[in-house]
Design a protein around this motif. Structure first.
Motif, PDB file in Angstrom:
ATOM      1  N   MET A 252      13.202 -70.650  25.359  1.00  0.00           N
ATOM      2  CA  MET A 252      12.785 -71.999  25.760  1.00  0.00           C
ATOM      3  C   MET A 252      11.893 -72.598  24.677  1.00  0.00           C
ATOM      4  O   MET A 252      11.206 -71.881  23.941  1.00  0.00           O
ATOM      5  N   LEU A 253      11.860 -73.922  24.611  1.00  0.00           N
ATOM      6  CA  LEU A 253      10.938 -74.599  23.708  1.00  0.00           C
ATOM      7  C   LEU A 253       9.729 -75.077  24.505  1.00  0.00           C
ATOM      8  O   LEU A 253       9.796 -75.241  25.727  1.00  0.00           O
ATOM      9  N   THR A 254       8.624 -75.309  23.788  1.00  0.00           N
ATOM     10  CA  THR A 254       7.426 -75.781  24.466  1.00  0.00           C
ATOM     11  C   THR A 254       6.847 -76.970  23.713  1.00  0.00           C
ATOM     12  O   THR A 254       6.957 -77.061  22.489  1.00  0.00           O
ATOM     13  N   GLY A 255       6.263 -77.873  24.481  1.00  0.00           N
ATOM     14  CA  GLY A 255       5.633 -79.040  23.875  1.00  0.00           C
ATOM     15  C   GLY A 255       4.573 -79.573  24.806  1.00  0.00           C
ATOM     16  O   GLY A 255       4.281 -78.961  25.836  1.00  0.00           O
ATOM     17  N   ARG A 256       3.973 -80.695  24.431  1.00  0.00           N
ATOM     18  CA  ARG A 256       2.934 -81.265  25.281  1.00  0.00           C
ATOM     19  C   ARG A 256       3.137 -82.757  25.513  1.00  0.00           C
ATOM     20  O   ARG A 256       3.628 -83.467  24.632  1.00  0.00           O
ATOM     21  N   THR A 257       2.721 -83.187  26.685  1.00  0.00           N
ATOM     22  CA  THR A 257       2.768 -84.614  27.007  1.00  0.00           C
ATOM     23  C   THR A 257       1.557 -85.302  26.373  1.00  0.00           C
ATOM     24  O   THR A 257       0.641 -84.637  25.883  1.00  0.00           O
ATOM     25  N   ASP A 258       1.537 -86.607  26.447  1.00  0.00           N
ATOM     26  CA  ASP A 258       0.370 -87.396  26.027  1.00  0.00           C
ATOM     27  C   ASP A 258      -0.884 -86.870  26.717  1.00  0.00           C
ATOM     28  O   ASP A 258      -1.950 -86.747  26.119  1.00  0.00           O
ATOM     29  N   SER A 259      -0.737 -86.474  27.998  1.00  0.00           N
ATOM     30  CA  SER A 259      -1.877 -86.000  28.773  1.00  0.00           C
ATOM     31  C   SER A 259      -2.143 -84.509  28.542  1.00  0.00           C
ATOM     32  O   SER A 259      -2.895 -83.892  29.282  1.00  0.00           O
TER      33      SER A 259
ATOM     34  N   GLU B 217      11.359 -81.711  35.791  1.00  0.00           N
ATOM     35  CA  GLU B 217      12.106 -81.249  36.968  1.00  0.00           C
ATOM     36  C   GLU B 217      11.248 -80.526  37.990  1.00  0.00           C
ATOM     37  O   GLU B 217      11.502 -80.597  39.177  1.00  0.00           O
ATOM     38  N   SER B 218      10.262 -79.768  37.488  1.00  0.00           N
ATOM     39  CA  SER B 218       9.421 -79.026  38.438  1.00  0.00           C
ATOM     40  C   SER B 218       8.053 -78.754  37.827  1.00  0.00           C
ATOM     41  O   SER B 218       7.863 -78.835  36.608  1.00  0.00           O
ATOM     42  N   GLU B 219       7.103 -78.408  38.710  1.00  0.00           N
ATOM     43  CA  GLU B 219       5.743 -78.122  38.216  1.00  0.00           C
ATOM     44  C   GLU B 219       5.342 -76.700  38.611  1.00  0.00           C
ATOM     45  O   GLU B 219       5.781 -76.199  39.637  1.00  0.00           O
ATOM     46  N   HIS B 220       4.547 -76.048  37.750  1.00  0.00           N
ATOM     47  CA  HIS B 220       4.183 -74.652  37.982  1.00  0.00           C
ATOM     48  C   HIS B 220       2.706 -74.430  37.657  1.00  0.00           C
ATOM     49  O   HIS B 220       2.356 -73.628  36.807  1.00  0.00           O
ATOM     50  N   MET B 221       1.825 -75.189  38.246  1.00  0.00           N
ATOM     51  CA  MET B 221       0.371 -75.090  38.050  1.00  0.00           C
ATOM     52  C   MET B 221      -0.059 -75.340  36.602  1.00  0.00           C
ATOM     53  O   MET B 221      -0.655 -76.343  36.302  1.00  0.00           O
ATOM     54  N   TRP B 222       0.243 -74.415  35.690  1.00  0.00           N
ATOM     55  CA  TRP B 222      -0.258 -74.582  34.325  1.00  0.00           C
ATOM     56  C   TRP B 222       0.785 -75.131  33.359  1.00  0.00           C
ATOM     57  O   TRP B 222       0.523 -75.299  32.187  1.00  0.00           O
ATOM     58  N   TYR B 223       2.000 -75.351  33.835  1.00  0.00           N
ATOM     59  CA  TYR B 223       3.002 -75.975  32.969  1.00  0.00           C
ATOM     60  C   TYR B 223       4.041 -76.722  33.802  1.00  0.00           C
ATOM     61  O   TYR B 223       4.130 -76.540  35.015  1.00  0.00           O
ATOM     62  N   LEU B 224       4.789 -77.570  33.121  1.00  0.00           N
ATOM     63  CA  LEU B 224       5.863 -78.310  33.781  1.00  0.00           C
ATOM     64  C   LEU B 224       7.173 -77.841  33.168  1.00  0.00           C
ATOM     65  O   LEU B 224       7.193 -77.365  32.033  1.00  0.00           O
ATOM     66  N   LYS B 225       8.263 -77.987  33.919  1.00  0.00           N
ATOM     67  CA  LYS B 225       9.582 -77.674  33.359  1.00  0.00           C
ATOM     68  C   LYS B 225      10.357 -78.968  33.213  1.00  0.00           C
ATOM     69  O   LYS B 225      10.357 -79.797  34.120  1.00  0.00           O
ATOM     70  N   GLY B 226      10.976 -79.137  32.054  1.00  0.00           N
ATOM     71  CA  GLY B 226      11.685 -80.385  31.812  1.00  0.00           C
ATOM     72  C   GLY B 226      13.105 -80.163  31.329  1.00  0.00           C
ATOM     73  O   GLY B 226      13.480 -79.021  31.006  1.00  0.00           O
ATOM     74  N   VAL B 227      13.888 -81.238  31.287  1.00  0.00           N
ATOM     75  CA  VAL B 227      15.234 -81.180  30.688  1.00  0.00           C
ATOM     76  C   VAL B 227      15.408 -82.368  29.745  1.00  0.00           C
ATOM     77  O   VAL B 227      14.860 -83.454  29.987  1.00  0.00           O
ATOM     78  N   SER B 228      16.193 -82.134  28.688  1.00  0.00           N
ATOM     79  CA  SER B 228      16.456 -83.213  27.728  1.00  0.00           C
ATOM     80  C   SER B 228      17.283 -84.292  28.426  1.00  0.00           C
ATOM     81  O   SER B 228      18.069 -83.986  29.315  1.00  0.00           O
ATOM     82  N   ILE B 229      17.084 -85.530  27.987  1.00  0.00           N
ATOM     83  CA  ILE B 229      17.882 -86.615  28.599  1.00  0.00           C
ATOM     84  C   ILE B 229      18.647 -87.356  27.515  1.00  0.00           C
ATOM     85  O   ILE B 229      18.373 -87.217  26.346  1.00  0.00           O
TER      86      ILE B 229
END
Ligand code: SAH
Ligand code: SF4
Ligand code: F3S
Length: 469
Positions: A428-435, A457-469
């Protein structure tokens, strides 16, 4: 910059001394804040130019280096624990041990090292970091123990080598020291008075970083929104460059630098959060809208005792004003529980502010007595168990808020700066949001060091899971 050139000569001398030995290594342990991390990058830069390469294992190192912090007691325990371990390693391998940073500006610590850890080779302070090459050279040549700590404010040195930890995000120190003397805090005693770097030096450093491909810049200082204030107030000469004569104008100037996509800064002080800074954040598209706004306590009386120079109401008003002026604003903060004299009722005010502001992230600390600070001399210290109880209550509240807040991300589209592969899952790759929220997602490695849109797509307390669009 004669003093820096002198040190560059020492770097060459050490390189010469080492020329027959190709496999020299250093290991560095950095404690404390991002300013210390930035200092460590400079120490690494010096060592690499001397011909040393980095290892993560003290056993393999010719030079063991500690860059210390003393903001809370646990950092001390960590250093002394490590030194015990290093004694054995030094006996076996002849490792040179050097210790620098904030803790070395404290006489009682130096005395303890001299007494209990006499095998330490080099001790240097925050104002003498630039002289590390000279100190190390003397230690290598004479085998004597070197102590190079001064208590006068360091100058601002430019042009030291630097080896950065990341090639995506870089930190840039914009000012040194602190003039605020919050009564719990040791930093002003170990880092000296505020002094700012010249606008030209900062702008040029950021331009250089942009050329090297860095995408995110974090501006560092103990009180960044008073950048150049002392200079302006005391008529200390500085050269205005690209219109920069304050923190607000610095943000605007850096916002114009091509290639840089994100600008962050830590830490601003609520009392110095003037309208020009708020306006600069609002109108600079690259400045992240997550602002770290240290609260410390939510109670006006405790804040007064802490010498923070704002009240509960002023803090909340500032937050309101910022929320109104800065679209998509999120906030993070620092909080201390158990400051001397803090009652249960006063602590409730801290919880109240946390409930009202709904911070994105809260860094929570148990008050730690620091020798030499007014807080340490206050008679009404809070018993440990009460401090812990309050800490746990705050933690519970903060964690419930984080969970709730994370829900808000699910289904949204976020701009993410991709930083690399996830440590826990190399697929998996990792990155950060503006926040500054961590997002992990599946994607091609080509995306690293790019800003992309991801659907959460989902939240896991210390990280979020996303998908490319
Ligand atoms: N200049 C910054 C950061 C200072 S140190 C600021 O003013 O925000 C980082 C944090 O450590 C502080 O914000 C404070 O919350 C915490 N801290 C400082 N001294 C402390 C002490 N004696 N005990 C516990 N926490 C402390
Ligand atoms: Fe410490 Fe206060 Fe200065 Fe921050 S502003 S470094 S907490 S004295
Ligand atoms: Fe620690 Fe020094 Fe930073 S005391 S928090 S490393 S300025």
């Amino acid at each position: 910059m004669k003093k820096v050139d002198e040190q560059k000569n020492y770097i060459k001398e050490i390189k010469d001394l080492n020329k027959n030995n190709k496999d020299l290594k250093y290991c560095i342990l950095t404690m404390g804040c991002q300013l210390n991390e930035n200092d460590s990058e400079k120490l690494c830069g010096m060592l690499e130019e001397m011909g040393y390469t980095k290892t993560d294992n003290f056993e393999d190192a010719n030079i063991a280096l500690f860059n210390t912090c003393c903001v809370r007691e646990n950092a001390e325990d960590k250093l002394f624990g490590k030194l015990g371990e290093l004694k054995r390693i030094k006996e076996k391998n002849g490792t040179i041990i050097a210790i620098g940073g904030c803790m070395m500006q404290e006489q009682h610590i130096i005395d303890k090292i001299k007494q209990s850890y006499p095998f330490v080779d080099v001790i240097f302070g925050t104002h003498t970091l630039y002289r590390f090459p000279e100190d190390l050279f003397k230690a290598l040549q004479t085998k004597e123990k070197i102590k190079d700590v001064i208590d006068i404010d360091g100058e601002v040195f430019e042009g030291l080598p630097i080896k950065r930890d990341s090639n995506i995000k870089a930190s840039v120190t914009i000012m040194y020291g602190c003039n605020n003397f919050c009564t719990y805090c040791i930093v002003p005693y170990v880092r000296g008075r505020e002094r700012s770097r010249e606008p030209r030096d900062i702008i040029n450093e950021v331009r250089e970083l942009a050329k090297e491909g860095y995408k995110e810049i974090t501006l560092l200082g103990q009180n960044v929104n008073s950048y150049l204030r002392v200079e302006r107030e005391k008529n200390i000469p500085f050269e205005e460059y690209e219109g920069v004569n304050s923190f607000a104008t610095l943000l605007r100037a850096i916002n114009k630098i091509d290639g840089i996509e994100r600008i962050r800064f830590v830490s601003p002080h609520p009392k110095d959060f003037t309208d020009d800074v708020i306006d600069a954040i609002a109108s600079s598209d690259k400045v992240c809208k997550l602002i770290h706004l240290p609260l410390q306590s939510g109670n006006t009386k405790v804040l007064k005792e802490m010498n923070r120079k704002y009240t509960k109401e002023q803090y909340l008003d500032l937050v309101e004003k910022m929320k109104n002026k800065i679209p998509n604003l999120t906030l993070s903060t620092d909080i201390i529980v158990g400051f001397p004299g803090e009652t249960d009722e006063e602590f409730e005010d801290t919880l109240d502010v946390v409930r009202k502001v709904k911070f994105e992230q809260v860094y929570m600390f148990i008050y730690s007595r620091r020798v030499g600070t007014p807080g340490d001399r206050m008679p009404n210290q809070v018993p440990e168990e009460i401090k812990h109880k309050r800490f746990n209550r705050l933690k519970e509240l903060v964690e419930s808020q984080i969970e709730e807040n994370n829900q808000k991300y699910v289904g949204t589209i976020q701009k993410v700066l991709v930083e690399g592969t996830s440590k826990n899952n190399p697929n998996m790759l990792t990155g950060r949001t503006d926040s500054n929220k961590v997002v992990i997602f599946e994607g091609d490695k080509d995306l690293i060091n790019k800003m992309i849109d991801l659907k959460i797509e989902s939240e896991h307390m210390w990280y979020l899971k996303g998908v490319s669009i």
